[in-house]
Design an enzyme around this catalytic site. Sequence first.
Site, PDB file in Angstrom:
ATOM      1  N   TYR A 166       1.949  -1.887  -7.734  1.00 43.76           N
ATOM      2  CA  TYR A 166       1.346  -2.716  -6.674  1.00 43.76           C
ATOM      3  C   TYR A 166       0.401  -3.759  -7.263  1.00 43.76           C
ATOM      4  O   TYR A 166       0.456  -4.939  -6.899  1.00 43.76           O
ATOM      5  CB  TYR A 166       0.599  -1.778  -5.724  1.00 43.76           C
ATOM      6  CG  TYR A 166      -0.138  -2.442  -4.580  1.00 43.76           C
ATOM      7  CD1 TYR A 166       0.559  -2.928  -3.465  1.00 43.76           C
ATOM      8  CD2 TYR A 166      -1.530  -2.530  -4.573  1.00 43.76           C
ATOM      9  CE1 TYR A 166      -0.123  -3.502  -2.396  1.00 43.76           C
ATOM     10  CE2 TYR A 166      -2.215  -3.096  -3.512  1.00 43.76           C
ATOM     11  CZ  TYR A 166      -1.507  -3.582  -2.420  1.00 43.76           C
ATOM     12  OH  TYR A 166      -2.193  -4.141  -1.364  1.00 43.76           O
ATOM     13  N   LYS A 170       0.808  -7.731  -6.975  1.00 45.16           N
ATOM     14  CA  LYS A 170      -0.225  -8.528  -6.285  1.00 45.16           C
ATOM     15  C   LYS A 170      -0.873  -9.537  -7.241  1.00 45.16           C
ATOM     16  O   LYS A 170      -1.302 -10.608  -6.801  1.00 45.16           O
ATOM     17  CB  LYS A 170      -1.281  -7.609  -5.663  1.00 45.16           C
ATOM     18  CG  LYS A 170      -0.794  -6.838  -4.425  1.00 45.16           C
ATOM     19  CD  LYS A 170      -0.353  -7.748  -3.301  1.00 45.16           C
ATOM     20  CE  LYS A 170      -0.341  -7.071  -1.933  1.00 45.16           C
ATOM     21  NZ  LYS A 170       0.344  -7.891  -0.912  1.00 45.16           N
TER      22      LYS A 170
HETATM   23  N1  LIG Z   1      -5.370  -2.680   4.296  1.00 45.87           N
HETATM   24  C1  LIG Z   1      -5.958  -3.030   3.146  1.00 45.87           C
HETATM   25  O1  LIG Z   1      -7.032  -2.543   2.786  1.00 45.87           O
HETATM   26  C2  LIG Z   1      -5.291  -4.035   2.247  1.00 45.87           C
HETATM   27  C3  LIG Z   1      -5.968  -4.408   1.075  1.00 45.87           C
HETATM   28  C4  LIG Z   1      -5.396  -5.359   0.244  1.00 45.87           C
HETATM   29  C5  LIG Z   1      -4.171  -5.919   0.571  1.00 45.87           C
HETATM   30  N2  LIG Z   1      -3.532  -5.510   1.699  1.00 45.87           N
HETATM   31  C6  LIG Z   1      -2.236  -6.133   1.986  1.00 45.87           C
HETATM   32  O2  LIG Z   1      -2.214  -6.615   3.307  1.00 45.87           O
HETATM   33  C7  LIG Z   1      -0.868  -6.644   3.774  1.00 45.87           C
HETATM   34  C8  LIG Z   1      -0.788  -5.986   5.133  1.00 45.87           C
HETATM   35  O3  LIG Z   1      -1.111  -4.605   5.024  1.00 45.87           O
HETATM   36  P1  LIG Z   1      -1.790  -3.763   6.198  1.00 45.87           P
HETATM   37  O4  LIG Z   1      -3.027  -3.162   5.654  1.00 45.87           O
HETATM   38  O5  LIG Z   1      -1.861  -4.563   7.456  1.00 45.87           O
HETATM   39  O6  LIG Z   1      -0.722  -2.577   6.342  1.00 45.87           O
HETATM   40  P2  LIG Z   1       0.049  -2.014   7.641  1.00 45.87           P
HETATM   41  O7  LIG Z   1       0.860  -0.870   7.157  1.00 45.87           O
HETATM   42  O8  LIG Z   1      -0.910  -1.775   8.763  1.00 45.87           O
HETATM   43  O9  LIG Z   1       0.977  -3.229   8.063  1.00 45.87           O
HETATM   44  C9  LIG Z   1       1.963  -3.721   7.191  1.00 45.87           C
HETATM   45  C10 LIG Z   1       3.211  -4.019   8.002  1.00 45.87           C
HETATM   46  O10 LIG Z   1       4.200  -4.511   7.064  1.00 45.87           O
HETATM   47  C11 LIG Z   1       5.422  -3.883   7.382  1.00 45.87           C
HETATM   48  N3  LIG Z   1       6.270  -3.818   6.207  1.00 45.87           N
HETATM   49  C12 LIG Z   1       6.145  -3.031   5.099  1.00 45.87           C
HETATM   50  N4  LIG Z   1       7.150  -3.244   4.266  1.00 45.87           N
HETATM   51  C13 LIG Z   1       7.946  -4.177   4.841  1.00 45.87           C
HETATM   52  C14 LIG Z   1       9.152  -4.792   4.476  1.00 45.87           C
HETATM   53  N5  LIG Z   1       9.772  -4.469   3.332  1.00 45.87           N
HETATM   54  N6  LIG Z   1       9.690  -5.721   5.310  1.00 45.87           N
HETATM   55  C15 LIG Z   1       9.086  -6.045   6.476  1.00 45.87           C
HETATM   56  N7  LIG Z   1       7.933  -5.484   6.883  1.00 45.87           N
HETATM   57  C16 LIG Z   1       7.384  -4.560   6.079  1.00 45.87           C
HETATM   58  C17 LIG Z   1       5.053  -2.483   7.871  1.00 45.87           C
HETATM   59  O11 LIG Z   1       6.089  -1.908   8.646  1.00 45.87           O
HETATM   60  C18 LIG Z   1       3.792  -2.774   8.664  1.00 45.87           C
HETATM   61  O12 LIG Z   1       4.051  -3.019  10.017  1.00 45.87           O
HETATM   62  C19 LIG Z   1      -0.024  -5.975   2.697  1.00 45.87           C
HETATM   63  O13 LIG Z   1       0.578  -6.959   1.873  1.00 45.87           O
HETATM   64  C20 LIG Z   1      -1.044  -5.186   1.907  1.00 45.87           C
HETATM   65  O14 LIG Z   1      -0.642  -4.950   0.586  1.00 45.87           O
HETATM   66  C21 LIG Z   1      -4.062  -4.595   2.551  1.00 45.87           C
END
Ligand SMILES: NC(=O)c1ccc[n+]([C@@H]2O[C@H](COP(=O)([O-])OP(=O)(O)OC[C@H]3O[C@@H](n4cnc5c(N)ncnc54)[C@H](O)[C@@H]3O)[C@@H](O)[C@H]2O)c1
Length: 264
Positions: A166, A170
């Site tokens: 990851y 990223k």
């Molecule tokens: N939540 C955090 O603390 C955090 C921190 C850093 C980065 N991020 C990044 O933010 C982004 C959103 O994450 P989040 O926290 O909202 O998670 P989340 O799980 O709440 O939402 C992510 C959504 O993406 C969808 N998804 C996953 N894989 C997929 C795919 N292959 N094709 C289509 N949809 C897909 C999931 O079904 C989900 O609905 C991600 O890229 C994650 O890596 C999140």
Amino acid sequence: MSRKLEGKVALVTGSGRGIGRAVALKLAGEGARVVVNDLDAIPAEEVVAEIKALGGEAVACAGSVAAPDFAERFIGTAVNTFKAIDIIVNNAGYTWDNVVQKMTDEQWYAMIDCHLTAPFRILRAAQPIISKLAKADKEAGHRVVRKVVNISSVAGLFGNAGQINYSTAKAGVLGMTQTLAKEWGRMNVTVNCVAYGFIKTRLTVSAAGESTANIDGREIKVGVNPDLMAMLERSIPLGRGGTPEEAAGAVYLLCIPESDYVSG
Ligand SMILES: NC(=O)c1ccc[n+]([C@@H]2O[C@H](COP(=O)([O-])OP(=O)(O)OC[C@H]3O[C@@H](n4cnc5c(N)ncnc54)[C@H](O)[C@@H]3O)[C@@H](O)[C@H]2O)c1
């Protein structure tokens, strides 16, 4: 009062839940027409219905961003439905952790495919359309600034134990962002990246290790150990993780006209 994104067309991957959903609703609330994507049709259609209930316009494009034909389908949905592309938010993602000695090739490539190859393919598929639109704007004497916002993570900036797949993907998002900022400036496209710390979503909810989500046909553990979460929150200057709505604010800032000279 006029809305900041009236009539713009925004594509947001992974917008059936979490940060992506909050971004889709925020952009729609400012007048953007949104292409909503998620793995399954149900969460994507639910967000489309929410946007429509608020008087907005949206269409769903369900399916995994990691599928080889996804990018063409996603861009095609925007062009066929709304005849334009103004904003692309590459947000879809999840984590599949392990220490390096236990990490399989499958785990490694799953993260590279979802976080890096998918945005690359989406942006590659968007290029001819954006180029054509930018030329038409220029000929008509209109100055239109388009926006790409890629989602990264502090894991990509600083590394994170147990996340070599990851954090590497990223970190790659930063290189992709800076490169396209240089390639696409001439088309009046700003390309930026938001690297989140700790946002409270399904990805990070308190879980004692029992929660899973089916992603690309695999059962993947979601959630963070509660003790680790409490420790993480103590290390954050504001003393807590952010909400999806707060997270969406950062993406929104990079989509509005006030950030037209912020790129890379
Ligand atoms: N939540 C955090 O603390 C955090 C921190 C850093 C980065 N991020 C990044 O933010 C982004 C959103 O994450 P989040 O926290 O909202 O998670 P989340 O799980 O709440 O939402 C992510 C959504 O993406 C969808 N998804 C996953 N894989 C997929 C795919 N292959 N094709 C289509 N949809 C897909 C999931 O079904 C989900 O609905 C991600 O890229 C994650 O890596 C999140």
